[in-house]
Design a protein around this motif. Structure first.
Motif, mmCIF file in Angstrom:
data_model
loop_
_atom_site.group_PDB
_atom_site.id
_atom_site.type_symbol
_atom_site.label_atom_id
_atom_site.label_comp_id
_atom_site.label_asym_id
_atom_site.label_seq_id
_atom_site.Cartn_x
_atom_site.Cartn_y
_atom_site.Cartn_z
ATOM 1 N N ALA A 1 0.834 -1.204 0.000
ATOM 2 C CA ALA A 1 0.000 0.000 0.000
ATOM 3 C C ALA A 1 0.869 1.254 0.000
ATOM 4 C CB ALA A 1 -0.927 -0.013 1.217
ATOM 5 N N ILE A 2 1.963 1.222 0.732
ATOM 6 C CA ILE A 2 2.881 2.370 0.742
ATOM 7 C C ILE A 2 3.490 2.569 -0.645
ATOM 8 C CG2 ILE A 2 5.053 3.262 1.676
ATOM 9 C CD1 ILE A 2 4.347 1.784 4.304
ATOM 10 N N MET A 3 3.948 1.477 -1.238
ATOM 11 C CA MET A 3 4.556 1.577 -2.576
ATOM 12 C C MET A 3 3.547 2.099 -3.591
ATOM 13 S SD MET A 3 7.742 0.866 -2.419
ATOM 14 C CE MET A 3 8.123 0.696 -4.168
ATOM 15 N N ALA A 4 2.303 1.690 -3.449
ATOM 16 C CA ALA A 4 1.276 2.153 -4.395
ATOM 17 C C ALA A 4 1.137 3.669 -4.318
ATOM 18 C CB ALA A 4 -0.056 1.473 -4.094
ATOM 19 N N ARG B 1 2.664 0.465 10.388
ATOM 20 C CA ARG B 1 2.877 1.367 9.249
ATOM 21 C C ARG B 1 4.297 1.922 9.259
ATOM 22 N NH1 ARG B 1 -2.849 4.118 8.149
ATOM 23 N NH2 ARG B 1 -4.134 2.564 9.197
ATOM 24 N N ALA B 2 4.732 2.350 10.422
ATOM 25 C CA ALA B 2 6.078 2.927 10.528
ATOM 26 C C ALA B 2 7.140 1.864 10.262
ATOM 27 C CB ALA B 2 6.270 3.533 11.916
ATOM 28 N N ARG B 3 6.919 0.691 10.829
ATOM 29 C CA ARG B 3 7.885 -0.393 10.625
ATOM 30 C C ARG B 3 8.023 -0.742 9.143
ATOM 31 N NH1 ARG B 3 5.424 -4.157 13.412
ATOM 32 N NH2 ARG B 3 4.503 -5.350 11.695
ATOM 33 N N CYS B 4 6.882 -0.779 8.466
ATOM 34 C CA CYS B 4 6.919 -1.154 7.044
ATOM 35 C C CYS B 4 7.600 -0.084 6.203
ATOM 36 C CB CYS B 4 5.495 -1.418 6.547
ATOM 37 S SG CYS B 4 4.812 -2.962 7.179
ATOM 38 N N THR C 1 11.376 15.074 6.526
ATOM 39 C CA THR C 1 10.132 14.371 6.853
ATOM 40 C C THR C 1 9.394 13.907 5.606
ATOM 41 O OG1 THR C 1 8.904 16.456 6.870
ATOM 42 C CG2 THR C 1 9.851 15.704 8.972
ATOM 43 N N ARG C 2 10.038 14.079 4.452
ATOM 44 C CA ARG C 2 9.338 13.719 3.226
ATOM 45 C C ARG C 2 9.845 12.403 2.658
ATOM 46 N NH1 ARG C 2 6.205 17.818 1.622
ATOM 47 N NH2 ARG C 2 6.055 17.272 -0.579
ATOM 48 N N VAL C 3 8.917 11.643 2.116
ATOM 49 C CA VAL C 3 9.217 10.298 1.605
ATOM 50 C C VAL C 3 8.888 10.244 0.118
ATOM 51 C CG1 VAL C 3 8.670 7.848 1.817
ATOM 52 C CG2 VAL C 3 8.716 9.296 3.854
ATOM 53 N N SER C 4 9.710 9.507 -0.621
ATOM 54 C CA SER C 4 9.467 9.350 -2.058
ATOM 55 C C SER C 4 10.108 8.059 -2.523
ATOM 56 C CB SER C 4 10.072 10.528 -2.824
ATOM 57 O OG SER C 4 11.493 10.479 -2.723
ATOM 58 N N LEU C 5 9.909 7.751 -3.817
ATOM 59 C CA LEU C 5 10.698 6.683 -4.410
ATOM 60 C C LEU C 5 12.163 7.142 -4.444
ATOM 61 C CD1 LEU C 5 8.399 5.636 -7.398
ATOM 62 C CD2 LEU C 5 8.712 4.465 -5.223
ATOM 63 N N PRO C 6 13.092 6.202 -4.412
ATOM 64 C CA PRO C 6 14.499 6.584 -4.377
ATOM 65 C C PRO C 6 14.894 7.339 -5.648
ATOM 66 C CG PRO C 6 14.236 4.177 -4.304
ATOM 67 C CD PRO C 6 12.882 4.766 -4.388
ATOM 68 N N GLY C 7 15.535 8.482 -5.472
ATOM 69 C CA GLY C 7 15.977 9.256 -6.616
ATOM 70 C C GLY C 7 14.894 10.124 -7.231
ATOM 71 N N ALA C 8 13.736 10.176 -6.608
ATOM 72 C CA ALA C 8 12.653 10.992 -7.160
ATOM 73 C C ALA C 8 12.662 12.394 -6.546
ATOM 74 C CB ALA C 8 11.308 10.340 -6.899
ATOM 75 N N LEU D 1 1.449 10.350 4.694
ATOM 76 C CA LEU D 1 1.443 9.098 3.928
ATOM 77 C C LEU D 1 0.952 7.942 4.790
ATOM 78 C CD1 LEU D 1 2.326 7.072 1.683
ATOM 79 C CD2 LEU D 1 4.623 7.192 2.643
ATOM 80 N N LEU D 2 1.548 7.813 5.959
ATOM 81 C CA LEU D 2 1.205 6.670 6.804
ATOM 82 C C LEU D 2 -0.242 6.743 7.281
ATOM 83 C CD1 LEU D 2 4.473 6.193 8.896
ATOM 84 C CD2 LEU D 2 3.734 5.053 6.798
ATOM 85 N N GLU D 3 -0.697 7.940 7.525
ATOM 86 C CA GLU D 3 -2.065 8.105 7.994
ATOM 87 C C GLU D 3 -3.092 7.776 6.927
ATOM 88 O OE1 GLU D 3 -4.050 10.754 11.363
ATOM 89 O OE2 GLU D 3 -1.933 10.439 10.950
#
Length: 345
Positions: free
Chosen positions: A290-293, A320-323, A338-345, A306-308
DNA sequence: AAAGCGGGGTC
DNA sequence: GACCCAGCTTT
């Protein structure tokens, strides 16, 4: 090779007796003429491998699916991409992703240089996205160690990330016509039924199964491996189209009359042969997926948001945090501040 | 040898 | 809802 195996007694009269060919030597080896009827009924014989080879290869030449990675003009790289995508993913779902992938990254060097975020996005929902990372790492290794070419031996292929025993043999065979012993889940099932007489091969690939697969390989001397490769492809296709796990179509199987499992009365799978699914709802795999999606849809997002926002009410904040952290550890996601993305994005 | 890893179609 | 799919890696 053991020519005759004594298997479980038949539990029902064979229904294929009438359809067995009458050509001498073309059916399952008959019981000795001196055996009594009772003794004969108690014996089930393994089929003659060469006869099975011929039948299944002939069937393949007529009924094989027209898959793009089987085309003569398909490159070794195309074969390798297909094999990695097909690891635990059905053909019908791979087809469109494979076409896009080959259009976009037609050579190993093209994938080697691509941004990882784009690679993961193109992988889409094929599942097990670590395969995409490993395929790119394999492409980079080919550029660095193999002049940008796909290695042409199973031994060298086996050294690449994400390439195990099956994939190394399959690429060596299907891309370079080498007589490697290819054993996938389809072939294991065909062997289990036709030669061993079991309903299913079981979860683990045993040394006995590997030994049988080696013994069943056609001799390579006459044609340099062409028949060996044809046997690999044909047995796999038979398992995919006819000798399926769920409801095998024995009525149209080219070796139904030779099949040890049929001869044994098509017994149901034993407890040992049951596979048992992995489960899905509530697992880390579901949460990671779900996170990857979300990450595949685009730009960097706030970690907390994102996690919420994950559409999984059952998943705890801890899970959620562990995953997410495990995805970052796997190189499938990246976090800056604090921001998350695909690697290199 | 067993567990973890995705996701969707099918029965 | 359980099973299955051209498996690989790690423990």
């Amino acid at each position: 090779m053991r020519r005759v195996s004594r298997l479980k007694a038949m539990t029902s009269p064979a229904t294929t007796d009438d359809t067995r060919p009458t050509v001498p030597g073309s059916g399952p080896r008959a019981a000795p003429a001196t055996a009594t009827a009772a003794a004969r009924a108690d014996l089930v014989f393994t089929p003659e491998p060469m006869l099975v080879h011929e039948r299944v290869i002939d069937w393949f030449e007529v009924h094989a699916r027209d898959l793009p990675w089987r085309a003569p003009e398909c490159s070794p790289w195309g074969v390798m991409v297909s094999e990695v995508m097909l690891q635990q993913t059905p053909v019908v779902r791979v087809l469109p992703r494979w076409r896009d992938w080959m259009q976009r990254w037609p050579r190993p060097v093209d994938l080697a240089q691509a941004p990882t975020a784009e690679v993961l996005t193109a992988w889409d929902r094929l599942g097990y996205p670590r395969r995409a990372l490993r395929l790119q790492a394999a492409a980079q290794a080919m550029v660095e160690r193999h002049s940008g070419e796909v290695p042409d031996t199973a031994e060298a292929l086996r050294e690449l990330p994400g390439v195990g025993e099956y994939t190394a043999a399959a690429v060596a065979c299907f891309a370079f016509n080498q007589p490697e012993v290819v054993v996938d889940t389809n072939i294991r099932r065909v062997h289990a039924r036709a030669f061993t007489g079991d309903a299913l091969p079981g979860k683990t690939y045993t040394s006995a199964q590997r030994k049988l697969a080696v013994e069943l390989m056609p001799a390579t001397a006459p044609d340099g491996g062409a028949t060996a490769c044809a046997w690999n492809a044909s047995a796999m296709e038979l398992g995919a189209l006819i000798c399926t796990a769920r409801a095998p179509q024995c009525e149209i199987c080219p070796v139904a009359d030779l099949c040890a499992w049929r001869a044994a009365g098509s017994p149901a799978p034993t407890e040992e042969q049951q596979t048992r699914g992995q489960g899905w709802a509530g697992t880390d795999r579901q949460v990671r997926g779900a996170i990857m999606a979300v990450l595949r849809t685009g730009d960097a997002v706030e970690r907390d948001e994102l996690l919420e926002a994950l559409p999984l009410p059952e998943a705890s904040a801890e899970q959620r945090a562990r995953c997410l952290d495990s995805l970052i550890g796997d190189g499938l996601a990246a976090q800056t501040e604090t921001r998350v993305s695909l690697p290199g994005a």
